[in-house]
Design a protein around this motif. Structure first.
Motif, short mmCIF file in Angstrom:
data_model
loop_
_atom_site.label_atom_id
_atom_site.label_comp_id
_atom_site.label_asym_id
_atom_site.label_seq_id
_atom_site.Cartn_x
_atom_site.Cartn_y
_atom_site.Cartn_z
N ALA A 112 -8.42 -3.41 -12.10
CA ALA A 112 -9.31 -3.70 -13.21
C ALA A 112 -8.99 -2.76 -14.36
O ALA A 112 -8.34 -1.73 -14.18
CB ALA A 112 -10.78 -3.51 -12.79
N VAL A 113 -9.43 -3.13 -15.56
CA VAL A 113 -9.49 -2.23 -16.70
C VAL A 113 -10.95 -2.31 -17.15
O VAL A 113 -11.42 -3.35 -17.60
CB VAL A 113 -8.52 -2.62 -17.83
CG1 VAL A 113 -8.65 -1.66 -19.01
CG2 VAL A 113 -7.07 -2.64 -17.32
N LEU A 114 -11.66 -1.20 -16.95
CA LEU A 114 -13.12 -1.19 -17.13
C LEU A 114 -13.52 -0.46 -18.40
O LEU A 114 -12.99 0.61 -18.72
CB LEU A 114 -13.78 -0.52 -15.93
CG LEU A 114 -13.50 -1.15 -14.57
CD1 LEU A 114 -14.13 -0.32 -13.46
CD2 LEU A 114 -13.99 -2.58 -14.52
N ASP A 115 -14.49 -1.03 -19.09
CA ASP A 115 -15.08 -0.42 -20.28
C ASP A 115 -16.02 0.69 -19.82
O ASP A 115 -17.00 0.42 -19.12
CB ASP A 115 -15.84 -1.50 -21.06
CG ASP A 115 -16.43 -1.01 -22.35
OD1 ASP A 115 -16.01 0.05 -22.85
OD2 ASP A 115 -17.31 -1.71 -22.88
N THR A 116 -15.72 1.93 -20.18
CA THR A 116 -16.51 3.07 -19.69
C THR A 116 -16.94 3.96 -20.87
O THR A 116 -16.52 5.12 -20.97
CB THR A 116 -15.71 3.89 -18.66
OG1 THR A 116 -14.41 4.20 -19.20
CG2 THR A 116 -15.55 3.12 -17.36
N PRO A 117 -17.78 3.44 -21.76
CA PRO A 117 -18.17 4.20 -22.95
C PRO A 117 -19.05 5.41 -22.68
O PRO A 117 -19.24 6.24 -23.56
CB PRO A 117 -18.91 3.17 -23.79
CG PRO A 117 -19.47 2.20 -22.80
CD PRO A 117 -18.42 2.13 -21.71
N HIS A 118 -19.59 5.54 -21.47
CA HIS A 118 -20.40 6.72 -21.16
C HIS A 118 -19.54 7.99 -21.12
O HIS A 118 -20.05 9.09 -21.23
CB HIS A 118 -21.16 6.54 -19.84
CG HIS A 118 -20.27 6.34 -18.66
ND1 HIS A 118 -19.74 5.11 -18.33
CD2 HIS A 118 -19.79 7.22 -17.75
CE1 HIS A 118 -18.98 5.25 -17.26
NE2 HIS A 118 -18.99 6.51 -16.88
N ILE A 119 -18.22 7.86 -20.99
CA ILE A 119 -17.33 9.02 -21.01
C ILE A 119 -17.12 9.46 -22.46
O ILE A 119 -17.26 10.62 -22.78
CB ILE A 119 -16.02 8.72 -20.28
CG1 ILE A 119 -16.34 8.46 -18.81
CG2 ILE A 119 -15.01 9.86 -20.45
CD1 ILE A 119 -15.19 7.98 -17.97
N PHE A 120 -16.77 8.53 -23.33
CA PHE A 120 -16.82 8.69 -24.78
C PHE A 120 -16.70 7.29 -25.37
O PHE A 120 -16.16 6.39 -24.73
CB PHE A 120 -15.77 9.68 -25.33
CG PHE A 120 -14.33 9.28 -25.14
CD1 PHE A 120 -13.69 8.37 -25.98
CD2 PHE A 120 -13.57 9.89 -24.15
CE1 PHE A 120 -12.37 8.04 -25.82
CE2 PHE A 120 -12.23 9.56 -23.98
CZ PHE A 120 -11.63 8.63 -24.82
N PRO A 121 -17.22 7.06 -26.57
CA PRO A 121 -17.18 5.72 -27.15
C PRO A 121 -15.74 5.19 -27.24
O PRO A 121 -14.84 5.90 -27.70
CB PRO A 121 -17.78 5.91 -28.54
CG PRO A 121 -18.66 7.12 -28.39
CD PRO A 121 -17.94 8.01 -27.42
N GLY A 122 -15.54 3.97 -26.76
CA GLY A 122 -14.23 3.34 -26.78
C GLY A 122 -13.39 3.64 -25.55
O GLY A 122 -12.30 3.09 -25.40
N HIS A 123 -13.88 4.46 -24.64
CA HIS A 123 -13.12 4.82 -23.44
C HIS A 123 -13.03 3.64 -22.48
O HIS A 123 -13.94 2.82 -22.39
CB HIS A 123 -13.80 6.00 -22.74
CG HIS A 123 -13.02 6.53 -21.58
ND1 HIS A 123 -13.17 6.04 -20.30
CD2 HIS A 123 -12.09 7.51 -21.50
CE1 HIS A 123 -12.36 6.70 -19.49
NE2 HIS A 123 -11.69 7.61 -20.19
N ALA A 124 -11.93 3.58 -21.74
CA ALA A 124 -11.75 2.61 -20.67
C ALA A 124 -10.97 3.28 -19.55
O ALA A 124 -10.28 4.28 -19.77
CB ALA A 124 -11.02 1.37 -21.16
N ASP A 125 -11.09 2.73 -18.35
CA ASP A 125 -10.34 3.22 -17.20
C ASP A 125 -9.49 2.10 -16.63
O ASP A 125 -10.00 1.00 -16.37
CB ASP A 125 -11.28 3.71 -16.09
CG ASP A 125 -11.84 5.09 -16.36
OD1 ASP A 125 -11.06 5.97 -16.76
OD2 ASP A 125 -13.04 5.29 -16.15
N ILE A 126 -8.21 2.39 -16.44
CA ILE A 126 -7.33 1.50 -15.68
C ILE A 126 -7.53 1.88 -14.22
O ILE A 126 -7.39 3.05 -13.85
CB ILE A 126 -5.86 1.69 -16.08
CG1 ILE A 126 -5.64 1.35 -17.55
CG2 ILE A 126 -4.95 0.84 -15.17
CD1 ILE A 126 -4.27 1.76 -18.08
N ILE A 127 -7.88 0.90 -13.37
CA ILE A 127 -8.10 1.16 -11.95
C ILE A 127 -6.81 0.80 -11.21
O ILE A 127 -6.40 -0.36 -11.19
CB ILE A 127 -9.30 0.36 -11.40
CG1 ILE A 127 -10.54 0.58 -12.28
CG2 ILE A 127 -9.56 0.74 -9.95
CD1 ILE A 127 -10.97 2.03 -12.45
N THR A 128 -6.19 1.81 -10.63
CA THR A 128 -4.88 1.66 -9.99
C THR A 128 -5.02 0.98 -8.61
O THR A 128 -6.12 0.91 -8.06
CB THR A 128 -4.22 3.03 -9.80
OG1 THR A 128 -5.00 3.82 -8.92
CG2 THR A 128 -4.05 3.75 -11.13
#
Length: 179
Positions: A112-128
């Motif tokens: 997945a590539v997840l929208d994770t704005p709680h880390i900072f606005p605009g942040h996302a995580d690529i899930i390996t």
């Protein structure tokens, strides 16, 4: 006055299992396949010896994690991507930015590539496909799959050395990628 360390933030709800999560779990929403995400590039580990080409290590998640941090380019543009890179990477290590399309990342085997704005606005995580090993060596097939995934991302991301590291904004070529 000493400050307390910031808590470690996970993009998963407490009940989500990192071994089985994919897009659509009860967690952050997925980022659309046609969006560009940007990885902050730092030296010496993310680049070859000449500083001209990404290495698979640029996409290896931290030990014990399956998350690769990126910023969504269209959140606030190229200048914002550089601003966040400079804020998150030590100046002595910051070298540039790399951009890739979420669709190509997913086609490379990301869960997945997840929208994770709680880390900072605009942040996302690529899930390996597998977490990076923490203490013990993982099974050989997991190590090989993670290495192949990182190598595929090297091929899909375009690396741009920052032409003016001292500038406040991004002065390099446009980071947005066409699908």
């Amino acid at each position: 006055m000493p400050t307390e360390p910031l808590p470690v933030v996970s993009s998963l709800p407490d009940e989500a299992d990192p071994e089985t999560r994919t897009a659509g779990d009860d967690g952050p929403p997925s980022v659309s396949r046609d969006r560009t995400v940007v990885r902050f590039v730092k030296t010496p580990h993310h680049l070859n010896g000449r500083g001209t080409r990404l290495r698979p290590a640029a996409f290896r998640p931290p030990a014990g994690s399956d998350e690769i941090s990126v910023v969504q380019q269209d959140f606030d543009g190229d200048d914002y991507c550089k601003k966040m890179a400079v804020a998150k990477v030590p100046v002595s290590q910051y070298h540039g930015l790399a951009s890739g399309l979420v669709g190509a990342i997913m086609d490379s085997g990301a869960r997945a590539v997840l929208d994770t704005p709680h880390i900072f606005p605009g942040h996302a995580d690529i899930i390996t496909p597998y977490p990076s090993p923490k203490d013990e060596p993982p099974p050989a097939e997991e190590t090989k799959a993670l290495q192949e995934f990182c190598e595929a991302l090297v091929e899909h991301f375009h690396y741009f050395a920052d032409p003016n590291k001292a500038a406040e904004g991004w002065e390099g070529p446009p980071l947005a990628r066409a699908s």
